[in-house]
Design a protein around this motif. Structure first.
Motif, short mmCIF file in Angstrom:
data_model
loop_
_atom_site.label_atom_id
_atom_site.label_comp_id
_atom_site.label_asym_id
_atom_site.label_seq_id
_atom_site.Cartn_x
_atom_site.Cartn_y
_atom_site.Cartn_z
N GLU A 736 0.83 -1.21 0.00
CA GLU A 736 0.00 0.00 0.00
C GLU A 736 0.86 1.26 0.00
OE1 GLU A 736 -4.06 -1.63 2.19
OE2 GLU A 736 -2.50 -0.68 3.39
N ALA A 737 2.00 1.20 0.68
CA ALA A 737 2.91 2.35 0.69
C ALA A 737 3.46 2.64 -0.70
CB ALA A 737 4.05 2.08 1.66
N LEU A 738 3.49 1.62 -1.54
CA LEU A 738 3.95 1.78 -2.92
C LEU A 738 2.80 2.11 -3.88
CD1 LEU A 738 6.45 -1.21 -2.97
CD2 LEU A 738 7.07 1.22 -3.19
N GLY A 739 1.60 2.28 -3.32
CA GLY A 739 0.46 2.70 -4.13
C GLY A 739 -0.45 1.59 -4.60
N ALA A 740 -0.15 0.33 -4.25
CA ALA A 740 -0.97 -0.80 -4.71
C ALA A 740 -2.21 -0.96 -3.85
CB ALA A 740 -0.16 -2.09 -4.69
#
Length: 788
Positions: A736-740
């Motif tokens: 999630e931190a990478l945008g997924a």
């Protein structure tokens, strides 16, 4: 059944009851008892007939397959009868089945040679789908006719309906098929499609289906094929009716698959009784993850030559059996209804049942949802009911067996006062909306107005507030919260931050060390992330993921508190319903006081930021107009209106002549727009919404910010199996931190699947869809590269 009855009378009763259930199940598509009850009666009939073979008649249900063709459909006589299968319910039944086959195929050799060992039997096995058995005939590779099983000899012509099922080929693929080919299988409805169908039925005020099997049967037996075409049915082949195209069952199925006929992806070949039992256990463990309902496993002798040698009984083949799972539906008595109070004050009726085994678990309670559900079921205390349990899902009452209703059955009434605190109970209207704001369904819920003065609501709110995914206050379990509330020490979540050493150490089970640990845990929770804090507040319909969306997009608690429903709907995955729940929560005076008290108690949010860069200037003038949902003004028309007027104020003051001058604006749409803008209330709402877009920086006149795209932005990942180097939560957090976005199921939209140890059906689905799969080591390496 009374033992005082003679065998003739007992048989007459059993046959009459089974025939009635057959009529309800096969003809009316409205079964009144679960399969487990039917199976018990059928076993009783078979045992009684085995004890008194002279009383067996040709009309007995044991001597033919049940069901009759429905009126309105043409009859089709099957070239070879469509028989049902014998059942196994215990491991010993399965062992006895295999032993019978071994003896029959040994030809008596073992009796003459004490040291002879029978050759292990090879079985073809697959899940037993809970659908409707059909026969589909192809002539010269083209679908010619489809029919239901009916009574086994004669079925119903459903050709036009089966042609609407997407995965049934109208023409076979490849070549080499016989001039006439009859395939047999199950038409079923996937779980997700069944849930969506019932949602649409509720919205339209129509009858809902009790289970996916019932929904499939009802859909397939429509005289109008257009109705069937709207139902999400699928077909799975389990065998042939009239020709052998290979020497084994498994090779037949593989050949059919090559010709375009769908078969079970779970089909396997195993050896001996142990292989069968292992397969049964494996499918049983994965049963709830399968996208369709199954009620057991079918085992067939794999060699066609051996099938022919074993032959048939009156109603079933000797070479096949269905090993049933523990029933997920059972029949029992509703003894009483009690009302429980939830965290939001909702008064929920709970069924108290006569204890019954369902799916291997003793069930004595079941959810009834609300009074609307009780009314829909026509439920009364004392009724005989069908209760269903699927996996870990809370058991629910699905149906009333009306013919068993006792004379002293009592009506169920909604309490007018809260059963916990005595406060008044009010009826709140519920509406479920589409993304466009259209009302899809309506209902009502009863709520206690006591709020946090109601002990039940306060305790549930506190348990949610301190939970791991919320404020994560370790050591505050249910028993401790009960004490805090009952002693009057905590009347709202903010009171937790005012607890003293002297107060806590007096609680049951506390000493010096445990008191210090609890107070330290409370203090450590004072610096939460914004998403955790929003989730902890318990906003209706705002789960962990929605809280993250609010925090990431709006960036601050102040913006979330101020956000209008129209603004919230521009956020990803926030629809009309959730937007109004969030807005109404922060408009409530009581909720405002609780939030203010928490901040005053020392809560400091750690990650408040500016508005998400992708939202800056993201709402166009055309988007804004389209959001008004005016009849006749969709995307293209809204764009024309936006291009014609230089500003919103110019549009809001436009008269008929000004609107008529908009190029290609239909007269009816112009009339609807003018009528809409004549409402002072509507105009005020529009102006307030525009003002907020300006304040937040989302307005079309605001400059879009340059933003660095997150490495996995827009991608959906799925985690399955067990990871040894990361917890599931840690892996999700890093993605999630990478945008997924991390989803729970595999679909065509899935970008990557991460497969740990013991990965199951999600991995199988990913391979079927040719989705990239990473093992744990590859996953960690990818994360390291993206994070560097």
């Amino acid at each position: 059944m009374s033992q005082s009855l003679s065998p003739v009378q007992q048989l007459a009763q059993l046959r009459a009851q089974i025939q009635q259930y057959d009529y309800q199940y096969y003809v009316l598509d409205n079964p009144s008892v679960p399969d487990a009850e039917y199976d018990r009666l059928f076993q009783q009939l078979q045992e009684l007939e085995s004890q008194h073979p002279e009383l067996i008649t040709s009309e007995s249900p044991s001597q033919r397959v049940s069901g009759k063709p429905m009126e309105g459909f043409q009859q089709v006589r099957h070239s070879i009868p469509m028989l049902s299968l014998g059942n196994a319910f215990e491991q010993t039944d399965m062992q006895a089945f295999v032993q019978r086959i071994e003896r029959a195929l040994s030809g008596g050799q073992a009796q003459n040679d004490l040291f002879a060992q029978p050759e292990p039997i090879i079985f073809c096995c697959e899940p037993k789908l809970d659908g409707l058995a059909v026969s589909i005939s192809y002539v010269d590779g083209v679908l010619e006719q489809a029919a239901t099983r009916g009574d086994g000899a004669v079925g119903e012509d459903i050709t036009h309906n089966v042609r609407t099922i997407r995965n049934v080929p109208l023409r076979l693929l490849g070549q080499g098929w016989p001039q006439r080919l009859e395939v047999r299988g199950e038409v079923y409805m996937p779980k997700a499609s069944f849930a969506a169908l019932n949602e649409r039925a509720i919205a339209a005020g129509e009858r809902v289906f009790a289970n996916p099997r019932n929904a499939a049967a009802g859909s397939l037996r429509q005289l109008d094929a257009k109705i069937t075409a709207q139902r999400p049915l699928e077909f799975c082949c389990y065998g042939l009716g009239d020709s052998h195209i290979a020497e084994t069952q498994s090779d037949i199925m593989k050949q059919l698959q090559q010709w375009g006929i769908p078969i079970s992806p779970e089909l396997r070949v195993v050896e001996g009784v142990q292989g069968c039992l292992d397969y049964y256990q494996d499918i049983g463990a994965r049963r709830n993850d399968l996208p369709y309902e199954i009620d057991g496993v079918v085992f067939k002798v794999n060699a066609i030559e051996q099938q022919d040698e074993l032959g048939f009984r009156a109603r079933e083949p000797r070479w096949a059996i269905a090993y049933k799972f523990a029933a997920q539906e059972e029949i029992t008595i509703l003894q009483d209804v009690e009302f429980q109070v939830g965290r939001t004050g909702a008064i929920t009726p709970v069924a108290r049942l006569q204890p019954v085994q369902v799916g291997g678990v003793t069930v004595s309670n079941a959810t009834l949802h609300n009074m609307d559900e009780i009314e829909r079921l026509g439920l009364m205390i004392g009724d005989t009911v069908i209760v269903r349990r699927a996996g870990d899902v809370i058991p629910k009452v699905t149906q009333v067996v009306l013919e068993r209703r006792p004379a002293d059955a009592r009506a169920i009434t909604q309490p007018q006062h809260c059963p916990e605190c005595g406060s008044l109970v009010e009826r709140t209207q519920l509406r479920r909306h589409s993304k466009a704001g259209e009302v899809l369904s309506q209902g009502a819920i009863w709520r206690c107005v006591g709020r946090l003065s109601c002990p039940a609501q306060l305790k549930q709110a506190l348990l949610h507030f301190v939970s791991r995914k919320a404020m994560d206050i370790d050591g505050l379990g249910e028993k401790i919260i009960d004490q805090l509330v009952e002693r009057g020490l905590v009347r709202s979540p903010a009171d937790l931050y005012h607890l003293t050493y002297e107060q806590v150490i007096e609680l049951e089970g506390f000493a010096q060390l445990s008191t210090e640990n609890l107070l330290n845990a409370v203090s450590a929770s004072k610096q939460p992330e914004l998403a955790r804090f929003l989730y902890a507040l318990g906003i209706p319909d705002v789960g962990e993921e929605t809280a993250k969306v609010l925090a990431r997009c709006l960036g601050s608690l102040a913006r979330v508190q101020q956000a209008l429903p129209q603004t919230l709907q521009w956020l990803p995955e926030v629809g009309h319903e959730v937007a109004h729940e969030i807005f109404n929560f922060f408009q409530g005076e009581h909720n405002q006081q609780v939030v203010a008290a928490l901040l005053a108690a020392g809560i400091e949010l750690q990650d408040e930021t500016e508005l998400a860069a992708e939202l800056a200037g993201s709402v166009t003038f055309a988007d804004f107009i389209e959001q008004w949902q005016i009849s006749g003004i969709a995307r293209t028309t809204a764009q024309r209106v936006a291009e014609h007027f230089s500003s919103l104020s110019e549009l809001l003051t436009a008269d008929w002549l000004a609107l008529a001058a908009v190029p290609k604006l239909p007269e009816k749409a112009a009339q609807n727009l003018l009528f809409f803008l004549q409402s002072a209330e509507q105009v005020q709402c529009i102006e307030q919404a525009e003002q907020q877009l300006l304040e937040f920086g989302m307005h079309w006149t605001c400059e879009q910010q340059a933003q660095e795209q997150a490495a996995l932005s827009g991608q959906t990942w799925v985690l399955t199996g067990t990871l040894s180097q990361l917890t599931r939560s840690q892996a999700k957090q890093r993605l999630e931190a990478l945008g997924a976005k991390v989803a729970g199921s595999v679909s065509n939209k899935t970008a990557v699947v991460v497969a740990g140890e013991s990965a199951g059906s999600k991995l199988t689905r990913a391979l079927e869809l040719k989705i990239p799969v990473l093992n744990e080591q590859e996953f960690i390496q990818r994360l390291t590269e993206l994070e560097s």
